[in-house]
Design an enzyme around this catalytic site. Structure first.
Site, PDB file in Angstrom:
ATOM      1  N   HIS A 201       0.824  -1.214   0.000  1.00  0.00           N
ATOM      2  CA  HIS A 201       0.000   0.000   0.000  1.00  0.00           C
ATOM      3  C   HIS A 201       0.853   1.256   0.000  1.00  0.00           C
ATOM      4  O   HIS A 201       2.084   1.209   0.025  1.00  0.00           O
ATOM      5  CB  HIS A 201      -0.962  -0.012   1.190  1.00  0.00           C
ATOM      6  CG  HIS A 201      -0.294   0.014   2.539  1.00  0.00           C
ATOM      7  ND1 HIS A 201       0.241   1.153   3.094  1.00  0.00           N
ATOM      8  CD2 HIS A 201      -0.086  -0.966   3.457  1.00  0.00           C
ATOM      9  CE1 HIS A 201       0.750   0.877   4.287  1.00  0.00           C
ATOM     10  NE2 HIS A 201       0.562  -0.413   4.524  1.00  0.00           N
ATOM     11  N   CYS A 217       2.972  -4.873   6.777  1.00  0.00           N
ATOM     12  CA  CYS A 217       2.720  -4.719   5.351  1.00  0.00           C
ATOM     13  C   CYS A 217       3.898  -4.031   4.669  1.00  0.00           C
ATOM     14  O   CYS A 217       4.880  -3.667   5.300  1.00  0.00           O
ATOM     15  CB  CYS A 217       1.438  -3.926   5.127  1.00  0.00           C
ATOM     16  SG  CYS A 217      -0.056  -4.842   5.572  1.00  0.00           S
TER      17      CYS A 217
END
Length: 356
Positions: A201, A217
């Protein structure tokens, strides 16, 4: 020394420096033509001279499409806040491709880079990334992209909400809505692994790329995640590896090694001196009589993050030579140098720092 705390302070100071001083806008990812199947060496290093009107080393790294720790590995002793005007920096844009299939997305955690191999195109696109910090490690895995999420919301896990409260005194809401205050940025690729909890992301911060800053992440600069989001189809293969040492025997017989600081296991580790676990392939490569063992040992100790020629009988060598960049890098006045930094990563010193 608490290296995590050191980089936590650096990240916070760079954030302030970026907001107070401005900086250099990022130029996006770097594209390379793919070499032959029996070659892994791509790109070349360049140099850039620091001028007098700009921002932090993070701004310089962003302008040259590099992560912060990659710049620090290539330029040890450089002040990450305000690099010395007139100093010449090596921009590490030469590298060895990871020893993986050239397919889809490949992420090497140790070098904090993402490689994207577009289908049926003879190129690779390289992006610097941020990854999971200590205690919230990004796992090694082979998986696929299962969902593309524009304008993602962020639902912090109970564990993340607990950490924010205990470490920063911040009470996170159950859901952080999409928008400029969302630390996940404007685009996200959801992976199948871990029941969909891992994402690639964006970010709403102007620091932290090329560092261990997330909650597991992988994050990219805003313009990079938008480009990747637009290019990557659902179903794309994603392979995550953790290889601090890469080696290659090139078609011309030259032998290269590229060594990065290994990911630390706790906040007392110094990645510049901690031991590295070698794969069987790397051990065999180093033991080969065609390898100049002394030069290889020096490269392993140096951990520059750049390819080093280690062919036995080659002229005395260190890093592959760099050529001057076309444009100078601009920055502000000087400050005392900071040395021996690690990739432990900050534990999170601002609301924008540790999303997924």
């Amino acid at each position: 020394m608490n290296y995590a705390r050191t980089l936590k302070c650096i990240a916070f100071a760079i954030c302030l420096a970026g907001s107070l001083l401005g900086g250099i806008s990022a130029a996006g990812a770097t594209e390379y033509a793919l070499p032959a199947e029996n070659s892994r060496l791509i790109g070349e290093n360049v140099t850039a001279t620091v001028a007098n009107d700009g921002g932090s080393l993070e701004a310089i790294a962003a302008a040259h499409k590099i992560g912060l720790l990659a710049m620090l590995e290539a330029n040890p002793g450089t002040d990450p806040y305000l690099p010395h005007a007139g100093s010449v920096l090596t921009i590490p844009t030469q590298m060895l491709l990871p020893d993986t299939p050239r397919k889809g997305i490949v992420i090497n955690l140790a070098e904090l880079r993402l490689y994207y191999y577009p289908k049926d195109e003879n190129k690779v696109i390289v992006y610097p990334i941020g990854i999971g910090q200590l205690g919230r490690t990004t796992p090694v895995m082979t998986t696929t992209v299962i969902q593309k999420v524009p304008n993602p919301t962020w639902t912090p896990t109970p564990n993340i909400r607990k950490h924010y409260l205990e470490e920063q005194g911040i009470t996170l809401p159950g859901v952080v809505p999409a928008g400029p205050d969302n630390p996940m940025g404007l685009f996200a690729l959801r992976l199948a692994a871990g029941k969909g909890v891992y994402l690639i992301h964006g970010t709403n911060a102007n620091f932290g790329i090329g560092m261990r800053v997330s909650s597991g992440c992988m994050r990219l600069r805003p313009e990079d995640i938008q480009a990747l989001f637009d290019a990557v189809p659902v179903g794309t293969r994603v392979q995550v590896v953790n290889d601090p040492v890469k080696v290659s025997l090139e078609p011309d017989g030259k032998r290269y090694i590229e060594v990065h600081q290994p990911l630390s296991r706790n906040d007392r580790d110094d990645p510049q001196t901690m031991s590295i676990a070698y794969s069987a392939k790397v051990k065999k490569f180093l033991a080969d009589p065609a390898t100049d063992r002394a030069v290889a040992v020096d490269a392993i100790a140096r951990r520059s993050g750049m390819p080093v020629l280690i062919s036995a009988g080659a002229p005395e060598n260190s890093l592959s030579p760099a050529v001057p960049a076309v444009l100078s890098v601009k920055t502000q006045a000087t400050a005392a140098p900071v040395t021996n930094l690690s990739n432990n990563g900050p534990a999170g010193s601002a609301k924008t720092l540790a999303a997924q």
